[in-house]
Design a protein around this motif. Structure first.
Motif, short mmCIF file in Angstrom:
data_model
loop_
_atom_site.label_atom_id
_atom_site.label_comp_id
_atom_site.label_asym_id
_atom_site.label_seq_id
_atom_site.Cartn_x
_atom_site.Cartn_y
_atom_site.Cartn_z
N ARG B 89 55.77 25.42 -6.09
CA ARG B 89 56.74 26.33 -6.70
C ARG B 89 56.24 26.83 -8.06
NH1 ARG B 89 61.14 28.87 -6.68
NH2 ARG B 89 62.42 29.06 -8.54
N ASN B 92 53.75 29.54 -7.32
CA ASN B 92 54.38 30.75 -6.79
C ASN B 92 55.15 31.50 -7.87
OD1 ASN B 92 53.40 30.43 -4.23
ND2 ASN B 92 55.17 29.26 -3.51
N ARG B 95 52.66 33.18 -10.18
CA ARG B 95 52.09 34.38 -9.55
C ARG B 95 53.11 35.52 -9.56
NH1 ARG B 95 49.17 31.27 -4.61
NH2 ARG B 95 47.17 30.93 -5.64
N SER B 96 54.37 35.22 -9.21
CA SER B 96 55.39 36.27 -9.18
C SER B 96 55.56 36.89 -10.56
CB SER B 96 56.72 35.70 -8.70
OG SER B 96 56.59 35.18 -7.41
#
Lengths: 108, 130
Positions: B89, B92, B95-96
């Motif tokens: 998480r 992610n 990255r987002s």
């Protein structure tokens, strides 16, 4: 003597909160190591290795706190903090290895 | 004329260049907040790990042997899953944020709720049956 100049001007105290969060994590590693000591009478002397591993991780966090705080404070001041990928990966790896060794001990 | 400090790209670590290759550096506050959220999940995982170890070590006269081992293995496994989920998480979300995408759904929250519910149900059943 005048007080030292603050390293950053962030009113949200982001570096302080992050370093404290690492400090809490360090204490939990120490706690898990202490709980592992309870296995000593059941599973034998090798469980001391689990406690020592927890102590190594906690000690590593403790020893890097000062550097972490100055890196993050400078980063907040410069509006650029590089995400600490190695710290995240090493911490996760430590928990995974401890968990797998614990599972092996219980199931053996 | 001096260079714009924001236009130059300072060198990054090898791991972060590889795992966080695309996009731009997000607001440093968000990066640090993401790190603290990861650490909160890691502490949750460590609490499950300590719980599983403690069940096996302390509860020898509370639960009979096969049940105790099952409870301990389940609790430690949940800790393992949460720690892996925490790292995934964290990656992610980072990255987002670099790409300006909406943040991903947290899959570890239903995992945590389900695991806590199962753990409590098992303990209630074992205590009542005892």
């Amino acid at each position: 003597m005048s007080p030292a100049a603050p390293m950053h001007a962030d009113p949200g105290l982001q570096p302080e909160r992050t370093v404290l969060s690492w400090g809490r994590t360090m204490m939990l590693f120490a706690l898990v190591g202490a709980v592992f000591l309870r296995w000593l009478p059941h599973y034998g002397f090798w469980t001391v290795g689990l406690t020592l591993s927890c102590a190594v991780v906690a000690g590593a966090i403790y020893l890097t706190q000062r550097r972490r705080y100055s890196r993050q404070s400078r980063g907040i001041a410069a509006e650029r903090v590089e995400a600490d990928v190695p710290a995240v990966l090493v911490t996760t790896l430590a928990v995974v290895v401890l968990g797998i060794l614990g599972l092996l001990a219980v199931l053996a | 004329m001096s260079q714009d400090p924001l236009s130059e790209d300072p060198p990054r670590g090898r791991l972060s260049s590889r795992l966080l290759a695309h996009g731009q550096e997000p607001d440093p506050r968000f990066t640090l907040a993401n790190e603290r959220t990861f650490l909160a999940w890691i502490r949750t995982a460590l609490a499950f790990l300590a719980g599983g170890v403690a069940v096996e070590a302390f509860a020898a006269d509370v639960f009979a042997d096969p049940y105790r081992t099952v409870v301990s293995v389940l609790t430690i496994s949940v800790g393992l899953l949460i720690s892996v989920g925490a790292a995934m998480r964290w990656l992610n979300v980072e990255r987002s944020m670099r790409l300006g995408h909406p943040l991903p759904m947290p899959l570890i929250i239903p995992l945590l709720s389900f695991a806590s519910g199962v753990a409590m149900a098992v303990v209630i059943v074992l205590v009542v049956l005892d």
